[in-house]
Design an enzyme around this catalytic site. Structure first.
Site, PDB file in Angstrom:
ATOM      1  N   SER A 176       0.867  -1.182   0.000  1.00 46.58           N
ATOM      2  CA  SER A 176       0.000   0.000   0.000  1.00 46.58           C
ATOM      3  C   SER A 176       0.900   1.227   0.000  1.00 46.58           C
ATOM      4  CB  SER A 176      -0.853  -0.016   1.278  1.00 46.58           C
ATOM      5  OG  SER A 176      -1.445   1.249   1.488  1.00 46.58           O
ATOM      6  N   TYR A 219      -2.371  -0.786  10.148  1.00 47.71           N
ATOM      7  CA  TYR A 219      -2.470  -1.114   8.718  1.00 47.71           C
ATOM      8  C   TYR A 219      -1.182  -0.698   8.007  1.00 47.71           C
ATOM      9  CZ  TYR A 219      -4.168  -1.159   3.901  1.00 47.71           C
ATOM     10  OH  TYR A 219      -4.310  -1.408   2.562  1.00 47.71           O
TER      11      TYR A 219
HETATM   12  P1  NDP Z   1     -11.747  -5.902   0.608  1.00 47.49           P
HETATM   13  O1  NDP Z   1     -12.067  -5.570   2.018  1.00 47.49           O
HETATM   14  O2  NDP Z   1     -12.704  -5.583  -0.463  1.00 47.49           O
HETATM   15  O3  NDP Z   1     -11.355  -7.436   0.477  1.00 47.49           O
HETATM   16  C1  NDP Z   1     -10.471  -8.032   1.396  1.00 47.49           C
HETATM   17  C2  NDP Z   1     -10.525  -9.514   1.219  1.00 47.49           C
HETATM   18  O4  NDP Z   1      -9.728 -10.107   2.278  1.00 47.49           O
HETATM   19  C3  NDP Z   1     -11.937 -10.060   1.375  1.00 47.49           C
HETATM   20  O5  NDP Z   1     -12.132 -11.126   0.473  1.00 47.49           O
HETATM   21  C4  NDP Z   1     -11.936 -10.548   2.810  1.00 47.49           C
HETATM   22  O6  NDP Z   1     -12.849 -11.580   3.056  1.00 47.49           O
HETATM   23  C5  NDP Z   1     -10.521 -11.074   2.946  1.00 47.49           C
HETATM   24  N1  NDP Z   1     -10.190 -11.217   4.353  1.00 47.49           N
HETATM   25  C6  NDP Z   1     -10.203 -10.254   5.302  1.00 47.49           C
HETATM   26  N2  NDP Z   1      -9.921 -10.798   6.491  1.00 47.49           N
HETATM   27  C7  NDP Z   1      -9.722 -12.124   6.292  1.00 47.49           C
HETATM   28  C8  NDP Z   1      -9.426 -13.207   7.142  1.00 47.49           C
HETATM   29  N3  NDP Z   1      -9.299 -13.071   8.463  1.00 47.49           N
HETATM   30  N4  NDP Z   1      -9.307 -14.438   6.595  1.00 47.49           N
HETATM   31  C9  NDP Z   1      -9.456 -14.626   5.278  1.00 47.49           C
HETATM   32  N5  NDP Z   1      -9.755 -13.634   4.413  1.00 47.49           N
HETATM   33  C10 NDP Z   1      -9.888 -12.395   4.929  1.00 47.49           C
HETATM   34  O7  NDP Z   1     -10.343  -5.176   0.347  1.00 47.49           O
HETATM   35  P2  NDP Z   1      -9.560  -4.829  -0.985  1.00 47.49           P
HETATM   36  O8  NDP Z   1      -9.955  -5.729  -2.084  1.00 47.49           O
HETATM   37  O9  NDP Z   1      -9.598  -3.375  -1.144  1.00 47.49           O
HETATM   38  O10 NDP Z   1      -8.072  -5.178  -0.496  1.00 47.49           O
HETATM   39  C11 NDP Z   1      -7.289  -6.235  -1.011  1.00 47.49           C
HETATM   40  C12 NDP Z   1      -5.849  -5.959  -0.653  1.00 47.49           C
HETATM   41  O11 NDP Z   1      -5.415  -4.758  -1.306  1.00 47.49           O
HETATM   42  C13 NDP Z   1      -5.619  -5.740   0.841  1.00 47.49           C
HETATM   43  O12 NDP Z   1      -4.409  -6.362   1.213  1.00 47.49           O
HETATM   44  C14 NDP Z   1      -5.518  -4.237   0.957  1.00 47.49           C
HETATM   45  O13 NDP Z   1      -4.745  -3.857   2.065  1.00 47.49           O
HETATM   46  C15 NDP Z   1      -4.848  -3.879  -0.353  1.00 47.49           C
HETATM   47  N6  NDP Z   1      -5.018  -2.490  -0.799  1.00 47.49           N
HETATM   48  C16 NDP Z   1      -6.250  -2.029  -1.201  1.00 47.49           C
HETATM   49  C17 NDP Z   1      -6.401  -0.733  -1.660  1.00 47.49           C
HETATM   50  C18 NDP Z   1      -7.715  -0.184  -2.099  1.00 47.49           C
HETATM   51  O14 NDP Z   1      -7.795   1.027  -2.443  1.00 47.49           O
HETATM   52  N7  NDP Z   1      -8.783  -0.961  -2.160  1.00 47.49           N
HETATM   53  C19 NDP Z   1      -5.232   0.189  -1.727  1.00 47.49           C
HETATM   54  C20 NDP Z   1      -3.994  -0.394  -1.276  1.00 47.49           C
HETATM   55  C21 NDP Z   1      -3.909  -1.685  -0.831  1.00 47.49           C
HETATM   56  P3  NDP Z   1     -14.355 -11.216   3.580  1.00 47.49           P
HETATM   57  O15 NDP Z   1     -15.112 -10.975   2.312  1.00 47.49           O
HETATM   58  O16 NDP Z   1     -14.738 -12.451   4.310  1.00 47.49           O
HETATM   59  O17 NDP Z   1     -14.254 -10.026   4.471  1.00 47.49           O
END
Ligand code: NDP
Length: 250
Positions: free
Chosen positions: A158, A171
């Protein structure tokens, strides 16, 4: 290889044929779009997440679109213990006999709070899900990756994992740690065919982004489908030899 821009990379549809790759957090957001794109390019994809329903609906989408039949693994990275990781490795080995890549995408935001008031329990959970779980999973699956002729590990970073910013707390620290883990592992594996890199997705229209910026117009930022190119690049053969780097998806 050097003149490829990963952000605009557009490979042919069979680019990932014959590969089995695991995507964590595949049920929603960026992970879902990446898993779908991998399948559209011929990969068999292991869909890992904590809830079964979104993984099943993605499974159906992939099969309906004519992609290779994926596989589903439910695992809560906040609570999974050692045996759960070994079971995952065993089931991949039994079902597919190989692992050619992992995208460590699952992550949580925690709270936006000054360090002075940051809740210790939330701190521990965010560090665990975003960083420690990716470390344990990589360690457990490394023997399978080492058996692949051409494996790729992608960690998710990030902007706040490269330059600290107020109120991003655990985070941001977890993402600094992720960049560090990626660099250390890339160096350790530099004499092997396994490449290890980070991707910073940038501002992307997902539930996490909405939670961090509730006032933002979602249509003003990229959709998850718009940022899959660097993931396709790093998971496929054109990135052979590219390791220890951190890419921006936008
Ligand atoms: P979302 O919250 O949309 O998706 C996150 C995913 O991670 C979901 O599928 C969620 O599952 C899963 N998850 C969370 N906790 C757990 C857990 N304990 N066990 C298993 N799965 C888990 O986030 P994003 O798609 O935005 O983020 C994806 C990645 O990109 C992350 O690492 C985030 O930090 C990074 N990122 C995102 C940005 C953005 O602007 N969106 C910018 C920079 C980095 P569930 O559906 O069950 O919650």
């Amino acid at each position: 290889m050097t003149d490829i821009d990963p952000r605009t990379y557009s490979p042919e549809g069979t680019h990932l044929e014959g590969r089995f790759v695991l995507v964590t957090g595949a049920g929603a957001g960026i992970g879902r779009a990446v898993a779908r794109a991998f399948a559209a390019h011929g990969a068999r994809v292991g869909l890992l997440g904590r809830k079964i329903e979104p993984l099943e609906s993605l499974y159906d989408e992939i099969v309906t679109a004519g992609g290779p039949r994926p596989s589903i693994a439910t695992m809560d990275l906040a609570t999974a213990n050692g045996p759960a990781y070994f079971e995952l490795a065993d089931s991949i080995e039994k079902e597919f006999g190989r692992l050619d890549g992992i995208v460590h995408n699952a992550g949580i935001l925690g709270v936006r709070s000054p360090i002075a008031h940051y809740d210790v329990g939330t701190w521990t959970e965010v560090l665990h899900v975003n960083l420690t779980a990716a470390f344990v999973m990589t360690q457990t699956l490394l023997p399978l990756l080492q058996a692949s002729a051409d494996a790729s590990i992608i960690f998710t970073s990030s902007g706040v994992g490269r330059q600290g910013r107020a109120y991003w707390g655990a985070y941001a620290v977890s993402k600094f740690g992720t960049e560090g883990l990626s660099q250390v592992l890339a160096d350790e594996l530099s004499a092997t065919p396994i490449r290890v890199n980070c991707i910073n997705p940038g501002r992307t229209r997902t539930a996490m982004r909405r939670a961090a910026y509730p006032g933002e117009d979602p249509l003003s930022i990229a959709a998850p489908e718009d940022i899959v190119a660097p993931y396709l690049y790093l998971m496929g053969r054109d990135s052979r030899g590219v390791t220890g780097q951190s890419f921006d998806a936008q």
